[in-house]
Design a protein around this motif. Structure first.
Motif, PDB file in Angstrom:
ATOM      1  N   LEU A 297       0.680  -1.086   0.093  1.00  0.00           N
ATOM      2  CA  LEU A 297       0.021   0.098   0.107  1.00  0.00           C
ATOM      3  C   LEU A 297       0.844   1.281   0.024  1.00  0.00           C
ATOM      4  O   LEU A 297       0.452   2.407  -0.481  1.00  0.00           O
ATOM      5  CB  LEU A 297      -0.953  -0.143   1.086  1.00  0.00           C
ATOM      6  N   THR A 298       2.189   1.392   0.486  1.00  0.00           N
ATOM      7  CA  THR A 298       2.939   2.343   0.842  1.00  0.00           C
ATOM      8  C   THR A 298       3.760   2.453  -0.410  1.00  0.00           C
ATOM      9  O   THR A 298       4.581   3.469  -0.467  1.00  0.00           O
ATOM     10  CB  THR A 298       3.725   2.305   2.029  1.00  0.00           C
ATOM     11  N   GLY A 299       3.677   1.518  -1.361  1.00  0.00           N
ATOM     12  CA  GLY A 299       4.431   1.370  -2.514  1.00  0.00           C
ATOM     13  C   GLY A 299       6.072   1.385  -2.303  1.00  0.00           C
ATOM     14  O   GLY A 299       7.018   1.929  -2.791  1.00  0.00           O
ATOM     15  N   GLU A 300       6.396   0.367  -1.452  1.00  0.00           N
ATOM     16  CA  GLU A 300       7.837   0.376  -1.093  1.00  0.00           C
ATOM     17  C   GLU A 300       8.533  -0.584  -1.988  1.00  0.00           C
ATOM     18  O   GLU A 300       9.724  -0.931  -1.631  1.00  0.00           O
ATOM     19  CB  GLU A 300       8.021  -0.176   0.456  1.00  0.00           C
ATOM     20  N   PHE A 301       7.849  -1.471  -2.696  1.00  0.00           N
ATOM     21  CA  PHE A 301       8.522  -2.357  -3.530  1.00  0.00           C
ATOM     22  C   PHE A 301       8.723  -1.767  -4.948  1.00  0.00           C
ATOM     23  O   PHE A 301       8.171  -1.285  -5.642  1.00  0.00           O
ATOM     24  CB  PHE A 301       7.592  -3.570  -3.674  1.00  0.00           C
TER      25      PHE A 301
ATOM     26  N   ARG B 197      11.059  -8.764  -8.514  1.00  0.00           N
ATOM     27  CA  ARG B 197      11.855  -9.806  -8.019  1.00  0.00           C
ATOM     28  C   ARG B 197      11.700  -9.682  -6.362  1.00  0.00           C
ATOM     29  O   ARG B 197      11.357 -10.596  -5.762  1.00  0.00           O
ATOM     30  CB  ARG B 197      13.489  -9.573  -8.436  1.00  0.00           C
ATOM     31  N   GLU B 198      12.197  -8.407  -5.709  1.00  0.00           N
ATOM     32  CA  GLU B 198      11.556  -8.201  -4.460  1.00  0.00           C
ATOM     33  C   GLU B 198      10.370  -8.592  -4.015  1.00  0.00           C
ATOM     34  O   GLU B 198      10.086  -9.289  -2.992  1.00  0.00           O
ATOM     35  CB  GLU B 198      12.214  -6.922  -4.175  1.00  0.00           C
ATOM     36  N   LEU B 199       9.436  -8.177  -4.793  1.00  0.00           N
ATOM     37  CA  LEU B 199       8.086  -8.394  -4.545  1.00  0.00           C
ATOM     38  C   LEU B 199       7.758  -9.936  -4.265  1.00  0.00           C
ATOM     39  O   LEU B 199       7.073 -10.356  -3.672  1.00  0.00           O
ATOM     40  CB  LEU B 199       7.068  -7.562  -5.429  1.00  0.00           C
ATOM     41  N   GLU B 200       7.996 -10.786  -5.197  1.00  0.00           N
ATOM     42  CA  GLU B 200       7.931 -12.000  -5.514  1.00  0.00           C
ATOM     43  C   GLU B 200       8.492 -12.842  -4.410  1.00  0.00           C
ATOM     44  O   GLU B 200       8.054 -13.714  -4.027  1.00  0.00           O
ATOM     45  CB  GLU B 200       8.207 -12.747  -6.978  1.00  0.00           C
TER      46      GLU B 200
ATOM     47  N   LEU C  20      12.641   8.953  -8.199  1.00  0.00           N
ATOM     48  CA  LEU C  20      13.921   9.012  -8.045  1.00  0.00           C
ATOM     49  C   LEU C  20      14.464   7.841  -7.343  1.00  0.00           C
ATOM     50  O   LEU C  20      15.557   7.254  -7.807  1.00  0.00           O
ATOM     51  CB  LEU C  20      13.918  10.086  -6.918  1.00  0.00           C
ATOM     52  N   ASN C  21      13.461   7.039  -6.660  1.00  0.00           N
ATOM     53  CA  ASN C  21      14.009   5.817  -6.241  1.00  0.00           C
ATOM     54  C   ASN C  21      14.362   4.612  -7.144  1.00  0.00           C
ATOM     55  O   ASN C  21      15.312   3.838  -7.208  1.00  0.00           O
ATOM     56  CB  ASN C  21      13.037   5.229  -5.038  1.00  0.00           C
TER      57      ASN C  21
END
Length: 773
Positions: free
Chosen positions: A391-395, A399-402, A564-565
């Motif tokens: 929800l906070t869009g940290e991914f 690959r990290e999400l999976e 940016l990230n």
């Protein structure tokens, strides 16, 4: 006769000899069995106590790490940064900003027992914020949470004004006000952290977490209850953190005893056994004293059984002994063969096969139950944390999400859906226990309704009166499918109101096509909810139905930060998707004037200029990069603007990917060189290697696996086994000597590892090599 005797299995011969000894000298056999029972019971109790003490240490350290993570989250909290950033606020009291910050803190106190009591001191307003209230003067907070033996001025100087970095104050007694003028003792360990995290002189804010002594000490209470012993934990300076089973004077005498870093047991003068563990993480010492007398309870039980067995066998002759020896040895021999074929064994040599089997089976069953329970307990927390990060869009990468979704049993199919927020109406500030309980019940009712609607829906609490959910869409998203979803959701919430009188307001974002876009849909849902509350509209509002200022350009702070990230991470696909969304919102959904278009383009160019020059691989390209940004003109067509910004993003990502590739290759080469240099060190672990490389353990393991195709631990073992194979072929050293030379603690573990890698035992390998020569 000797030939016939050698044909029997070693286990059968042991049984037969045992029966003969029992027949001849039952007293000696009974005494030996009794002494063995005492030692086995004593060893078992010590091992269990050591494991329990070590488990308590790991749980305490894990909770302390969560407290540190909590302070890091607050360090990047936007509401808190806004409060500490303005040196001269327009509103001196800033009631709204402080109240908003206090409400956002309330959700943290429910995530961890160690976070039930904490405060944030903001010098900018000279206030202290807690999860339950705002103290507009530090004196008021100190009056309700007094620290025994210290004046307010000293407390303010040493705690609020002094900079802190992950500082832990040993056990102190607080006087906590539970009613007006009524105080109770609340012993606690205090964790202090200044904000910003790198503030060394004058911090802009101070976070204090009071960890209840009983919450820590309860983890070691079972040692006191089971054996009548005591436990004591001290910090690196020798100050007492907590103790159980001993009075304060005795704890003061024992706190100076050094903890044994090898987890060994030492006898004490008072007839107790001292078990001590030293923490490498924070330097704490964990000690437990167990009376030796309590270890004899099991031994007495075994003594009675042994005595009965000895007396019963006195009347049995040699023929019955032979029959029993065969009968008893045959099934055990078969069971032992199964264990040895599977390479299952214990690090310690047991006195007989019974101990071997009992220890292995008990260990397997216990470890299986512990692991199963630990995993089951962690899954809900992992799922909730995963949903909140979505929800906070940290991914930023798929690959990290999976990788994280696989640990939480959350399926990533389908990849599209819609996000919404449900707010429970009718409650003001949750400033009383009754309101909090009512809100908890109302949230449970809403969660049950949503789960009944769709079992695949992802739900998490968002504050005390809000629930966020992610609704997967199996069909292709369209106006019809979204209308159907909205209609069904409205029916469910109306049913909740009709049955339980729980009124709700819902904000719905637009649908997302990929999981990385959930954060955008969630922000839209929040805007829709705020719009619904502000305008007092119907209980369900979609983002598309809210009033949009189409003459203003769309470029929220969240989108800029995400762009940016992704650029700094070199994620080309994700950065392209963010740019496409921005152009869609500004030039498809809106009709911008020339001035607004110019401002949007300037803002977007400014985002690219914020990228630090050091992220570029070639320093000579920095000026060229800036010139390309300056060459972008607002007079260009939308298509040209989009293409230019996409090309800029592509060049930045490719440059960063090349830089990462070179850096990763260098790290892998250094890692391999270090392993070849230190393979003989028995303490060489993945943790030690990561520490040497200056990288996190998980990071170095994943990087090594990605670049070499094999696990880091497997590579260490392969290097050791290859060197061992050379020594077996070229030297006459014994198996034990080679095991120690190649980094193994025992010949048993070396043999198992060698067979696992080469397929044969070391002795067989040496024999085959000698025959080939």
């Amino acid at each position: 006769m000797q030939r016939l005797w050698s044909k029997f299995s070693p286990l059968f011969r042991k049984f037969m000899i045992s029966y003969l000894i029992v027949l001849m000298i039952p007293q000696i056999a009974g005494y030996a069995s009794y002494r063995t029972s005492i030692e086995a019971a004593r060893t078992s109790s010590i091992e269990n106590s050591l494991k329990s003490l070590n488990l308590s240490k790991e749980i305490i350290e894990r909770n302390l790490m969560l407290v540190e993570d909590f302070t890091r989250q607050l360090a990047i909290n936007q509401d808190l940064n806004r409060l500490i950033a303005d040196p001269k606020p327009h509103d001196v009291n800033n009631v709204y900003g402080l109240s908003r910050m206090q409400r956002s803190l309330s959700m943290y106190s429910s995530t961890n027992d160690y976070l039930s009591r904490f405060f944030i001191y903001i010098p900018n307003y000279n206030v202290i914020i807690t999860p339950t209230t705002v103290y507009y003067r530090p004196e008021h907070y100190f009056a309700a949470n007094r620290l025994e033996g210290i004046a307010f001025a000293e407390w303010k100087e040493n705690v609020l004004k002094k900079p802190h970095l992950n500082e832990i104050i040993p056990l102190q007694n607080y006087k906590k006000e539970i009613l007006s003028g009524v105080f109770e003792d609340a012993p606690a360990i205090t964790f202090l952290q200044s904000i910003p995290l790198n503030s060394f002189n004058k911090p802009q804010a101070t976070i204090g977490v009071m960890i209840d002594e009983n919450q820590m000490a309860s983890l070691t209470q079972h040692i006191v209850e089971q054996y009548g012993g005591w436990t004591l934990v001290t910090d690196s300076n020798g100050d007492i953190i907590f103790s159980r089973g001993i009075d304060e004077a005795e704890a003061e005498n024992l706190k100076g005893m050094p903890a044994n870093k090898n987890d060994e047991v030492m006898p004490m003068d008072d007839g107790r056994l001292l078990i001590s563990i030293h923490s490498n993480q924070n330097g704490w010492n964990y000690m437990a004293g167990i009376p030796e007398g309590s270890l004899m309870v099991k031994a007495d039980q075994i003594k009675r059984v042994t005595l009965t067995f000895t007396l019963a066998t006195l009347g049995i002759g040699l023929l019955i002994g032979l029959m029993l020896a065969y009968r008893h040895s045959a099934p055990i021999h078969r069971l032992l063969s199964v264990f040895r074929e599977q390479d299952i064994g214990l690090p310690e040599k047991k006195s007989n096969e019974y101990d071997f089997l009992a220890s292995n089976i008990t260990s397997l069953i216990t470890n299986n139950h512990v692991l199963k329970n630990a995993l089951n307990e962690q899954i809900p927390m992992l799922r909730d944390g995963f949903i909140k990060r979505l929800l906070t869009g940290e991914f930023y990468t798929i690959r990290e999400l999976e990788a994280i979704s696989s640990q939480t049993d959350i399926s990533l199919q389908p990849s599209r859906g819609v996000v919404g927020i449900v707010k429970v109406d009718g409650y003001g500030s949750p400033d009383s226990e009754e309101i909090i309980q009512e809100l908890s019940v109302a949230r449970l009712i809403v969660r049950e309704a949503l789960t009944t609607w769709n079992s695949e829906i992802l739900i998490t609490d968002w504050g005390t009166d809000q629930i966020a959910f992610i609704q997967p869409l199996i069909v292709e998203p369209s106006d019809m499918s979204l209308n159907t979803t909205v209609s069904e959701l409205s029916k469910r919430m109306n049913a909740v109101y009709q049955e339980y009188r729980v009124s709700t307001t819902i904000g719905m974002g637009s649908y997302y096509e990929v999981w990385n876009d959930v954060g955008r849909s969630f922000n839209e849902a929040r805007q829709a909810l705020e719009y619904a509350i502000h305008m007092g509209t119907e209980h369900l509002v979609r983002f598309e139905d809210t009033v949009k200022e189409t003459e203003l350009y769309y470029y929220p702070m969240e989108s800029e930060q995400r762009l940016l990230n992704t650029l700094k991470a070199g994620e080309m696909e994700e950065s392209d998707r963010v740019l496409d969304q921005l152009f869609h919102h500004n030039f498809t959904e809106r009709e911008l004037s020339y001035d607004m278009t110019q401002q949007f383009v300037v803002e977007l160019k400014g985002t690219f200029l914020k990228l630090e020059p050091k992220i570029m691989l070639d320093e000579a390209l920095v000026d060229e990069f800036k010139n390309r940004i300056a060459a972008i003109q607002v007079t260009d067509s939308v298509t040209v603007l989009r293409d230019k910004f996409h090309q800029l993003a592509k060049d930045v990502c490719l440059d960063i990917q090349r830089k990462k590739s070179n850096m990763h290759a260098e790290i892998i080469n250094e890692t391999m060189a270090y392993i070849h240099e230190r393979y003989a060190d028995a303490t060489l672990t993945v943790y030690r290697i990561a520490e040497q490389m200056g990288k996190p353990e998980k990071y170095i393991s994943q990087l090594f696996k990605e670049y070499t195709g094999e696990n880091l631990s497997d590579y260490v073992e392969k290097v050791r086994i290859n060197k061992a194979a050379e020594l077996l072929c070229e030297t006459e050293r014994t198996i034990d000597e080679i095991a120690l030379t190649t980094g193994y603690n025992s010949a048993h573990s070396f043999r198992r590892a060698f067979k696992r890698v080469r397929g044969v035992l070391p002795s067989s390998f040496r024999q085959m090599e000698n025959e080939m020569k």
